[in-house]
Design a protein around this motif. Structure first.
Motif, short mmCIF file in Angstrom:
data_model
loop_
_atom_site.label_atom_id
_atom_site.label_comp_id
_atom_site.label_asym_id
_atom_site.label_seq_id
_atom_site.Cartn_x
_atom_site.Cartn_y
_atom_site.Cartn_z
N TYR A 1 0.78 -1.11 -0.12
CA TYR A 1 0.01 -0.01 0.10
C TYR A 1 0.88 1.40 -0.03
O TYR A 1 0.18 2.17 -0.15
CB TYR A 1 -0.96 -0.14 1.17
CG TYR A 1 -2.37 -0.42 0.72
CD1 TYR A 1 -3.18 0.75 0.04
CD2 TYR A 1 -3.13 -1.49 0.78
CE1 TYR A 1 -4.31 0.63 -0.31
CE2 TYR A 1 -4.11 -1.84 0.16
CZ TYR A 1 -4.84 -0.62 -0.46
OH TYR A 1 -6.14 -1.12 -1.01
N LEU A 2 2.16 1.18 0.39
CA LEU A 2 3.04 2.22 0.21
C LEU A 2 3.58 2.46 -1.26
O LEU A 2 4.11 3.35 -1.44
CB LEU A 2 4.19 2.29 1.01
CG LEU A 2 3.80 2.38 2.72
CD1 LEU A 2 5.02 1.96 3.44
CD2 LEU A 2 3.21 3.62 2.86
N CYS A 3 3.20 1.44 -2.07
CA CYS A 3 3.68 1.78 -3.66
C CYS A 3 3.03 2.90 -4.15
O CYS A 3 1.75 2.90 -4.23
CB CYS A 3 3.40 0.43 -4.41
SG CYS A 3 3.73 0.45 -6.14
N SER A 4 3.74 3.95 -4.70
CA SER A 4 3.32 4.92 -5.27
C SER A 4 2.90 4.79 -6.89
O SER A 4 2.78 5.79 -7.50
CB SER A 4 4.14 6.15 -4.95
OG SER A 4 5.41 5.92 -5.43
N ALA A 5 3.11 3.70 -7.25
CA ALA A 5 3.08 3.48 -8.83
C ALA A 5 3.86 4.56 -9.60
O ALA A 5 3.15 4.80 -10.51
CB ALA A 5 1.59 3.32 -8.95
N CYS A 6 4.96 4.68 -9.13
CA CYS A 6 5.78 5.33 -10.20
C CYS A 6 6.52 4.54 -11.36
O CYS A 6 7.08 5.12 -12.30
CB CYS A 6 6.96 5.96 -9.42
SG CYS A 6 8.53 4.76 -8.61
N TYR A 7 6.31 3.39 -11.35
CA TYR A 7 6.93 2.35 -12.33
C TYR A 7 8.35 2.31 -12.66
O TYR A 7 8.88 1.76 -13.43
CB TYR A 7 6.12 2.74 -13.68
CG TYR A 7 4.85 2.36 -13.79
CD1 TYR A 7 4.46 0.97 -14.49
CD2 TYR A 7 3.82 3.17 -13.51
CE1 TYR A 7 3.16 0.76 -14.61
CE2 TYR A 7 2.26 2.79 -13.81
CZ TYR A 7 2.37 1.48 -14.31
OH TYR A 7 0.89 1.16 -14.37
N TYR A 8 9.02 2.94 -11.73
CA TYR A 8 10.61 2.81 -11.69
C TYR A 8 11.08 1.27 -11.35
O TYR A 8 11.96 0.69 -12.12
CB TYR A 8 11.20 3.60 -10.56
CG TYR A 8 12.57 4.38 -10.98
CD1 TYR A 8 12.81 4.84 -11.88
CD2 TYR A 8 13.49 4.25 -10.03
CE1 TYR A 8 14.01 5.39 -12.31
CE2 TYR A 8 14.81 4.68 -10.31
CZ TYR A 8 15.19 5.03 -11.37
OH TYR A 8 16.23 5.70 -11.70
N CYS A 9 10.41 0.66 -10.39
CA CYS A 9 10.96 -0.91 -10.54
C CYS A 9 10.57 -1.51 -11.82
O CYS A 9 11.38 -2.38 -12.11
CB CYS A 9 10.08 -1.44 -9.24
SG CYS A 9 8.38 -1.57 -9.32
N THR B 1 4.75 -3.14 -11.28
CA THR B 1 3.68 -1.96 -10.62
C THR B 1 2.45 -2.60 -10.69
O THR B 1 1.43 -2.47 -9.72
CB THR B 1 4.04 -0.81 -11.38
OG1 THR B 1 5.47 -0.42 -11.27
CG2 THR B 1 3.07 0.18 -10.57
N GLU B 2 2.15 -3.24 -12.04
CA GLU B 2 0.80 -3.82 -12.01
C GLU B 2 0.44 -5.11 -10.91
O GLU B 2 -0.61 -5.24 -10.59
CB GLU B 2 0.74 -4.59 -13.48
CG GLU B 2 0.53 -3.42 -14.68
CD GLU B 2 1.61 -2.75 -15.00
OE1 GLU B 2 2.59 -2.96 -14.52
OE2 GLU B 2 1.33 -1.67 -15.76
N THR B 3 1.69 -5.58 -10.74
CA THR B 3 1.20 -6.74 -9.56
C THR B 3 0.92 -6.27 -8.23
O THR B 3 0.21 -6.74 -7.51
CB THR B 3 2.68 -7.79 -9.63
OG1 THR B 3 2.99 -8.12 -10.91
CG2 THR B 3 2.56 -8.75 -8.60
N MET B 4 1.79 -5.06 -7.94
CA MET B 4 1.45 -4.22 -6.54
C MET B 4 -0.29 -3.87 -6.94
O MET B 4 -0.95 -3.95 -5.71
CB MET B 4 2.29 -2.96 -6.51
CG MET B 4 3.77 -3.37 -6.01
SD MET B 4 3.51 -3.95 -4.49
CE MET B 4 5.39 -3.74 -4.09
N GLY B 5 -0.53 -3.27 -8.04
CA GLY B 5 -1.97 -3.01 -8.02
C GLY B 5 -2.79 -4.04 -7.79
O GLY B 5 -3.95 -4.13 -7.41
N ALA B 6 -2.33 -5.33 -8.51
CA ALA B 6 -3.17 -6.34 -8.38
C ALA B 6 -3.32 -7.11 -6.74
O ALA B 6 -4.48 -7.32 -6.44
CB ALA B 6 -2.61 -7.88 -9.09
#
Length: 191
Positions: A72-80, A91-96
């Motif tokens: 939930y701390l992932c800010s979805a910046c897509y850097y990873c 990032t999509e996996t964090m969203g999932a």
């Protein structure tokens, strides 16, 4: 004679188990290099590093992930995602993971989930964020009469600097983006 259709838990478990399987599959090729952790700007605040989250996901231990606050701390910046040497869609996996937690109704993340949902509803409604409507809807979604009082100092500070304007919600007419989002959803279903 027709059999009664069971519309209870089993109906909802199939999509959830499929989502769990997708999460596990998305990170299956992770080689635990830690590039995602080294790239994450929020990793200092996370109780599990992104690399540890992917390892738990590989093992199918989603419950341990949900006990942490990392996803939930992932800010979805897509850097990873951009730096991953395997090209994994992290990032999509964090969203999932966020969608799975919301679908399971985990109360631990209710505040963040409500914030995100209300934010997206407001953007979908107007194409941009209308601060006053967003914050009012967010307070209502929390269903606590005490909750808004904690935001009074911040609200006054923002109003004093002219960052928040008081305007009536635009419920009908031009400016709504519902049809645009519906079209995108239709296109996504085709792919």
């Amino acid at each position: 004679m027709e059999q009664p259709v069971n519309t209870t838990k089993a109906t909802h478990e199939a999509p959830l188990s499929r989502l769990r399987a997708e999460i596990q599959e998305n990170v299956r090729a992770c080689m635990q290099c830690g590039t995602c952790t080294g790239s994450c700007m929020n990793s200092f605040a996370m109780d599990l590093t992104p690399r540890q989250v992917w390892r738990l996901a590989q093992l199918g231990d989603i419950e341990s992930i949900f006990k942490s606050k990392t996803f939930y701390l992932c800010s979805a910046c897509y850097y990873c995602t951009l730096r991953c040497p395997r090209g994994l869609q992290l990032t999509e996996t964090m969203g999932a993971l966020k969608r799975l937690a919301a679908a399971q109704g985990l109360t631990k993340f209710k505040q963040s989930a409500n914030f995100y949902k209300t934010f997206m509803d407001t953007v979908q409604r107007y194409g941009r964020l209308r601060e006053m409507e967003f914050i009012n809807r967010y307070f209502i979604s929390m269903k606590s009469p005490i909750f808004p009082f904690s935001y009074i100092p911040l609200g006054l500070k923002l109003m004093k600097k002219g960052k928040v304007s008081i305007e009536a919600p635009k419920l009908f007419g031009e400016g709504r983006f519902d049809r645009l989002f519906q079209k995108v959803q239709e296109l996504e279903k085709r792919t």
